[in-house]
Design an enzyme around this catalytic site. Sequence first.
Site, mmCIF file in Angstrom:
data_model
loop_
_atom_site.group_PDB
_atom_site.id
_atom_site.type_symbol
_atom_site.label_atom_id
_atom_site.label_comp_id
_atom_site.label_asym_id
_atom_site.label_seq_id
_atom_site.Cartn_x
_atom_site.Cartn_y
_atom_site.Cartn_z
ATOM 1 N N THR A 1 0.573 -1.107 -0.120
ATOM 2 C CA THR A 1 0.068 -0.064 -0.270
ATOM 3 C C THR A 1 0.975 1.288 0.142
ATOM 4 O OG1 THR A 1 -1.531 -1.306 1.374
ATOM 5 C CG2 THR A 1 -1.855 1.190 1.184
ATOM 6 N N LYS B 1 -7.244 1.616 -3.201
ATOM 7 C CA LYS B 1 -6.492 1.116 -1.820
ATOM 8 C C LYS B 1 -6.535 2.182 -0.604
ATOM 9 C CE LYS B 1 -4.776 -1.484 1.218
ATOM 10 N NZ LYS B 1 -5.548 -2.126 1.887
ATOM 11 N N LYS C 1 -0.022 5.351 8.344
ATOM 12 C CA LYS C 1 0.501 5.655 7.070
ATOM 13 C C LYS C 1 -0.561 5.661 6.155
ATOM 14 C CE LYS C 1 1.470 1.775 4.877
ATOM 15 N NZ LYS C 1 1.210 1.148 3.512
HETATM 16 P P1 NAP Z 1 4.981 -6.292 7.811
HETATM 17 O O1 NAP Z 1 4.640 -7.610 8.420
HETATM 18 O O2 NAP Z 1 5.611 -5.397 8.531
HETATM 19 O O3 NAP Z 1 6.047 -6.721 6.684
HETATM 20 C C1 NAP Z 1 7.142 -5.471 5.907
HETATM 21 C C2 NAP Z 1 8.038 -5.841 5.074
HETATM 22 O O4 NAP Z 1 8.348 -5.066 4.371
HETATM 23 C C3 NAP Z 1 8.695 -7.129 5.679
HETATM 24 O O5 NAP Z 1 9.093 -8.051 4.807
HETATM 25 C C4 NAP Z 1 10.041 -5.988 5.820
HETATM 26 O O6 NAP Z 1 11.227 -6.507 5.894
HETATM 27 C C5 NAP Z 1 10.126 -5.295 4.656
HETATM 28 N N1 NAP Z 1 10.739 -3.916 4.749
HETATM 29 C C6 NAP Z 1 10.363 -2.946 5.307
HETATM 30 N N2 NAP Z 1 11.358 -1.970 5.146
HETATM 31 C C7 NAP Z 1 12.050 -2.379 4.366
HETATM 32 C C8 NAP Z 1 13.335 -1.874 3.888
HETATM 33 N N3 NAP Z 1 13.649 -0.469 3.597
HETATM 34 N N4 NAP Z 1 13.933 -2.626 2.782
HETATM 35 C C9 NAP Z 1 13.556 -3.693 2.440
HETATM 36 N N5 NAP Z 1 12.431 -4.324 3.042
HETATM 37 C C10 NAP Z 1 11.704 -3.769 3.918
HETATM 38 O O7 NAP Z 1 3.949 -5.563 6.976
HETATM 39 P P2 NAP Z 1 2.629 -6.229 6.209
HETATM 40 O O8 NAP Z 1 1.434 -6.356 7.194
HETATM 41 O O9 NAP Z 1 3.101 -7.766 5.514
HETATM 42 O O10 NAP Z 1 2.390 -5.139 5.243
HETATM 43 C C11 NAP Z 1 2.907 -5.050 4.161
HETATM 44 C C12 NAP Z 1 2.173 -4.010 3.088
HETATM 45 O O11 NAP Z 1 0.780 -4.498 2.849
HETATM 46 C C13 NAP Z 1 1.957 -2.512 3.714
HETATM 47 O O12 NAP Z 1 2.048 -1.801 2.718
HETATM 48 C C14 NAP Z 1 0.543 -2.728 4.369
HETATM 49 O O13 NAP Z 1 0.274 -1.383 4.314
HETATM 50 C C15 NAP Z 1 -0.090 -3.497 3.294
HETATM 51 N N6 NAP Z 1 -1.267 -4.293 3.789
HETATM 52 C C16 NAP Z 1 -1.306 -4.917 4.941
HETATM 53 C C17 NAP Z 1 -2.552 -5.583 5.336
HETATM 54 C C18 NAP Z 1 -2.511 -6.130 6.673
HETATM 55 O O14 NAP Z 1 -3.506 -6.797 6.907
HETATM 56 N N7 NAP Z 1 -1.131 -6.476 7.387
HETATM 57 C C19 NAP Z 1 -3.649 -5.641 4.513
HETATM 58 C C20 NAP Z 1 -3.410 -5.090 3.346
HETATM 59 C C21 NAP Z 1 -2.387 -4.285 2.984
HETATM 60 P P3 NAP Z 1 11.989 -7.108 7.305
HETATM 61 O O15 NAP Z 1 11.586 -8.404 7.440
HETATM 62 O O16 NAP Z 1 13.407 -7.280 6.917
HETATM 63 O O17 NAP Z 1 11.720 -5.967 8.198
#
Ligand code: NAP
Length: 285
Positions: free
Chosen positions: A98, A173, A241
């Site tokens: 997102t 989104k 965010k």
């Molecule tokens: P998350 O569990 O916090 O995972 C974030 C990912 O991004 C991890 O793999 C992290 O790597 C990586 N990352 C962060 N900063 C980075 C950088 N500078 N360089 C390389 N990798 C980096 O987040 P999530 O819940 O999976 O969400 C991911 C995306 O989907 C977000 O944009 C969120 O808004 C969106 N989203 C989430 C949901 C939900 O319910 N969770 C639903 C819809 C959409 P590390 O493991 O190394 O930190």
Amino acid sequence: MNKLKIGWAGLGNMGSPMALNLIKAGYELIVYNRNREKEKELLLAGATSAADLPNLAAEADIVFTMLADDAAVKSVYNEQDGLLAGAQAGKLLIDMSTVAPETSRYLSKLCADKAVAFLEAPVSGSVQPAREGKLIILAAGAVQDFEKAKPLLDSLGKLTLHLGVAGSGSSAKVAINYLLAINVQALAETVLFAERNGISNADMLTIINEGACGNGIIKLKTPAILANNFPPAFALKYIVKDLKLAKGAGLDSALSNPLLSTFEAAAADGLGDEDLMAVIKYLRN
Ligand code: NAP
């Protein structure tokens, strides 16, 4: 085994179950996560690990990213030591994070300059729909790239929409997440208002869920409210965010500004890594 080799960068709460679904659908998968520990589950399921981001892009036909935020995506796509350092002309990169519509347009242009195809495909739905392959996928970009990606996207979601040119998927989104934030704060305020007047959380949630005001998100968050325990499905810091992204994209309404203030204050209160429903803990205090 499907012939396409698929790359995946970003194995967080969403990325891991989504990538796993591609393996289940028969695709050969090569993965990369900044913290390599998080690759283990995928490697056990049959994926291989890329040496680095340029190699991931060089080895795979199509590369997905599911990353925290705009800064993370821009850093992973960069031309020096990111995906665009390794992606040859003709590759397809698909960002499912997102991010701001502006960032999706920027990535689209960055890729086009290298003759690399790009789609944005952010998702509606959280960890459980990700596990079940029941996300709603909000894709945008060139139609021929969408057609190429559609079988893969269909392995990740129950509905895959093509919404138009670059930026459209991200615009949709941030709009749906505005509605999500409204629902979550309204639910928290309603339950707390009733609580202050002697109505138990259990009774109030039953009244909501059995009536016309009950909806999918309320049903989903009911167990967490009753247990007063909020492990992150969708971390509260990410709704902060997304509300900022909506504001950046022009949302300035009676509800949007107070919503952002509330979730920002909850994050500042130390709740950023809990589920967004933990806003109820902040409001209770
Ligand atoms: P998350 O569990 O916090 O995972 C974030 C990912 O991004 C991890 O793999 C992290 O790597 C990586 N990352 C962060 N900063 C980075 C950088 N500078 N360089 C390389 N990798 C980096 O987040 P999530 O819940 O999976 O969400 C991911 C995306 O989907 C977000 O944009 C969120 O808004 C969106 N989203 C989430 C949901 C939900 O319910 N969770 C639903 C819809 C959409 P590390 O493991 O190394 O930190």
